[in-house]
Scaffold this motif. Structure first.
Motif, PDB file in Angstrom:
ATOM      1  N   GLY A   1     -49.715  15.910  42.872  1.00 43.11           N
ATOM      2  CA  GLY A   1     -49.810  15.114  41.643  1.00 43.11           C
ATOM      3  C   GLY A   1     -48.728  14.082  41.443  1.00 43.11           C
ATOM      4  O   GLY A   1     -48.646  13.465  40.380  1.00 43.11           O
TER       5      GLY A   1
ATOM      6  N   ASP B   1     -52.377  15.187  34.136  1.00 36.88           N
ATOM      7  CA  ASP B   1     -51.527  13.994  34.142  1.00 36.88           C
ATOM      8  C   ASP B   1     -50.660  13.984  35.392  1.00 36.88           C
ATOM      9  O   ASP B   1     -50.030  14.991  35.739  1.00 36.88           O
ATOM     10  CB  ASP B   1     -50.617  13.961  32.912  1.00 36.88           C
ATOM     11  N   SER B   2     -50.652  12.854  36.077  1.00 32.62           N
ATOM     12  CA  SER B   2     -49.820  12.723  37.268  1.00 32.62           C
ATOM     13  C   SER B   2     -48.350  12.583  36.888  1.00 32.62           C
ATOM     14  O   SER B   2     -48.004  12.318  35.732  1.00 32.62           O
ATOM     15  CB  SER B   2     -50.247  11.497  38.074  1.00 32.62           C
ATOM     16  N   TYR B   3     -47.506  12.774  37.887  1.00 30.93           N
ATOM     17  CA  TYR B   3     -46.098  12.412  37.761  1.00 30.93           C
ATOM     18  C   TYR B   3     -45.980  11.015  38.365  1.00 30.93           C
ATOM     19  O   TYR B   3     -45.907  10.854  39.575  1.00 30.93           O
ATOM     20  CB  TYR B   3     -45.215  13.424  38.493  1.00 30.93           C
ATOM     21  N   TYR B   4     -46.030  10.021  37.494  1.00 32.03           N
ATOM     22  CA  TYR B   4     -46.172   8.631  37.933  1.00 32.03           C
ATOM     23  C   TYR B   4     -44.803   7.972  38.045  1.00 32.03           C
ATOM     24  O   TYR B   4     -44.122   7.756  37.047  1.00 32.03           O
ATOM     25  CB  TYR B   4     -47.046   7.853  36.946  1.00 32.03           C
TER      26      TYR B   4
ATOM     27  N   ILE C   1     -47.333  10.495  42.090  1.00 34.56           N
ATOM     28  CA  ILE C   1     -47.684   9.155  42.549  1.00 34.56           C
ATOM     29  C   ILE C   1     -46.376   8.403  42.745  1.00 34.56           C
ATOM     30  O   ILE C   1     -45.714   7.998  41.795  1.00 34.56           O
ATOM     31  CB  ILE C   1     -48.592   8.429  41.550  1.00 34.56           C
TER      32      ILE C   1
ATOM     33  N   LYS D   1     -54.589  10.520  36.193  1.00 32.20           N
ATOM     34  CA  LYS D   1     -54.686  11.957  36.432  1.00 32.20           C
ATOM     35  C   LYS D   1     -54.901  12.244  37.919  1.00 32.20           C
ATOM     36  O   LYS D   1     -55.527  11.462  38.635  1.00 32.20           O
ATOM     37  CB  LYS D   1     -55.822  12.557  35.606  1.00 32.20           C
ATOM     38  N   VAL D   2     -54.369  13.370  38.347  1.00 31.08           N
ATOM     39  CA  VAL D   2     -54.594  13.894  39.690  1.00 31.08           C
ATOM     40  C   VAL D   2     -55.064  15.331  39.536  1.00 31.08           C
ATOM     41  O   VAL D   2     -54.397  16.134  38.864  1.00 31.08           O
ATOM     42  CB  VAL D   2     -53.308  13.834  40.547  1.00 31.08           C
TER      43      VAL D   2
END
Length: 422
Positions: free
Chosen positions: A386, A35-38, A388, A30-31
């Motif tokens: 957000g 939820d991050s865009y990983y 990554i 998480k950022v």
């Protein structure tokens, strides 16, 4: 395929994605509480939720059984631990179980395999690799050549793209192999080039190298778990990989090797031996005289790190459920959508360009975006929003939409965050 640059279309693709539920089997970082865009599965894949369970099972065995866990573990006796991954590894790389084994780390395995497959003579001593290879390869080549008393500037041939181009042409690789000919001892390149994301034609390269009498191997760090492989059928001599990128086995986790079946019982091959590579029927007699296990097992040095390899098995279980063919099918669509969106928002701005091949058959699930200006500023802005992602000098952001856990909506949101911060 015709794509649309709308959120509704991205959500439609997600709704009709047969692999969509696998995202729920991973922990998403998480950022700012969301939820991050990983997009860094090409550096470190996400943690499968089952990894903790697998590790805890071995911790419990250590707690309750002590040393007897080597023989009496209820699920996976530690003495046999390296065998539990063989079938799944073989399916991922297109091999037979006897040709693969999980062991060590990638750099260690590169050196060990060079001992066996780089045998320079006065006339046949040159190595072909791609220019700008990952440092694991660069430093290995340099020190291996020096170890043999060779000058890397003379013995190492680094293939570069043509002037004005970003990636190597297949015909240039093959023509250079033919040109070096009788002087060529080894071809060893990355299956997928880490910086550009270019997927090489490993079958054609293997055929060309062996035709002139050279050995051919591949560093599959960015290909393993990313693209379909058929190492046995392609007749590749050897290969190695890491498991913490697309396979999601955990930071710095175990590597693996492939050694073709034709070497399975060749005890005359030079190697740096260890006791776990010795004939398992004689291993605990502690006698002099190394007798290698058949196949890739004969290159093992020591017994398995059980705690870390437990998470490796958890990751392999997921891959076995899905299969590389289904992952590749989604990957082509997901990466294609990312490419469409980036080009759609970038237009003719000239601010950036994609340096990964546009041909889907020449790439995996990574696009490398080269920025002509403001690259680092944009990377930092995306991170704050957000995303990554992965920054590579001098001016590249690498984005890897991984089919096991990335959504089409992730790709859409990334593109529009990029547009917002241009």
């Amino acid at each position: 395929m015709t794509y649309e640059n709308t959120l509704a279309y991205a959500q439609y693709l997600d709704k009709n994605d047969s692999l969509r539920d696998y995202r729920n089997r991973f922990h998403i970082p998480k950022v700012n509480g969301k939820d991050s865009y990983y997009f860094t599965g090409n550096s470190l894949g996400l943690q499968p939720k089952t990894a903790r369970t697998y590790i805890e099972e071995e911790m419990k065995g250590w707690e309750t059984l002590g040393v007897e866990g080597h023989f009496a573990s209820s699920k996976r006796p530690w003495m046999e631990y390296h065998k539990f991954s063989k079938d799944a590894l073989a399916r991922i790389v297109g091999a037979k179980p006897i040709e693969v084994v999980s062991m060590n780390n990638l750099s260690v395995n590169l050196h060990l395999l060079m001992v066996s497959f780089f045998k320079p003579t006065k006339t046949r001593y040159k190595i072909i690799c791609e220019a700008g290879a990952f440092p694991s390869d660069q430093y290995m080549f340099e020190t291996q050549l020096k170890f043999h008393g060779l000058n890397p500037d003379e013995a190492l041939i680094e293939l570069k793209p043509r002037t004005g181009e970003n990636t190597l042409r297949g015909e240039d690789i093959l023509s250079k192999i033919a040109e070096v000919g009788d002087e060529l001892a080894l071809v060893l390149i990355g299956g997928v080039q880490y910086y550009t994301g270019q997927l090489f034609d490993m079958k054609a390269i293997t055929e060309a190298g062996q035709k002139v009498g050279a050995k051919v191997g591949f560093d599959l760090a960015h290909a393993f778990g990313n693209v379909p492989l058929q190492l046995h059928d392609w007749n590749v001599d050897f290969a190695t990989w890491c498991s913490y990128k697309y396979l999601n086995s955990g930071p710095g986790n175990v590597s693996g090797i492939f050694v073709h079946e034709r070497y399975a019982n060749d005890s005359s091959l030079d190697r740096f031996a260890g006791w776990w590579g010795h004939d398992e029927k004689e291993r605990f007699k502690m006698k002099k005289g190394f007798q290698p296990m058949p196949g890739a097992d004969g290159w093992q040095l020591s017994n398995v790190n059980v705690i870390s390899t437990a998470s490796h098995l958890a990751a392999l279980e997921l891959f076995d459920e899905v299969g590389i063919e289904k992952l590749r099918k989604k990957s082509l669509k997901l990466t294609g959508y990312l490419e469409f969106l980036i080009k759609d928002i970038g237009g003719d701005s000239g601010i950036f360009e994609i340096i990964t091949p546009s041909d889907p058959e020449q790439r995996g699930c990574q696009l490398s975006i080269f920025f002509h200006k403001d690259g680092r500023r944009l990377f930092d802005a995306l991170a704050a929003a957000g995303v990554i992602a992965d920054w590579r000098e001098p001016n590249v952001i690498r984005i890897a939409p991984v089919p096991l856990y990335n959504r089409f909506e992730d790709v859409y949101q990334f593109a529009h965050l990029l547009k917002k911060n241009l």
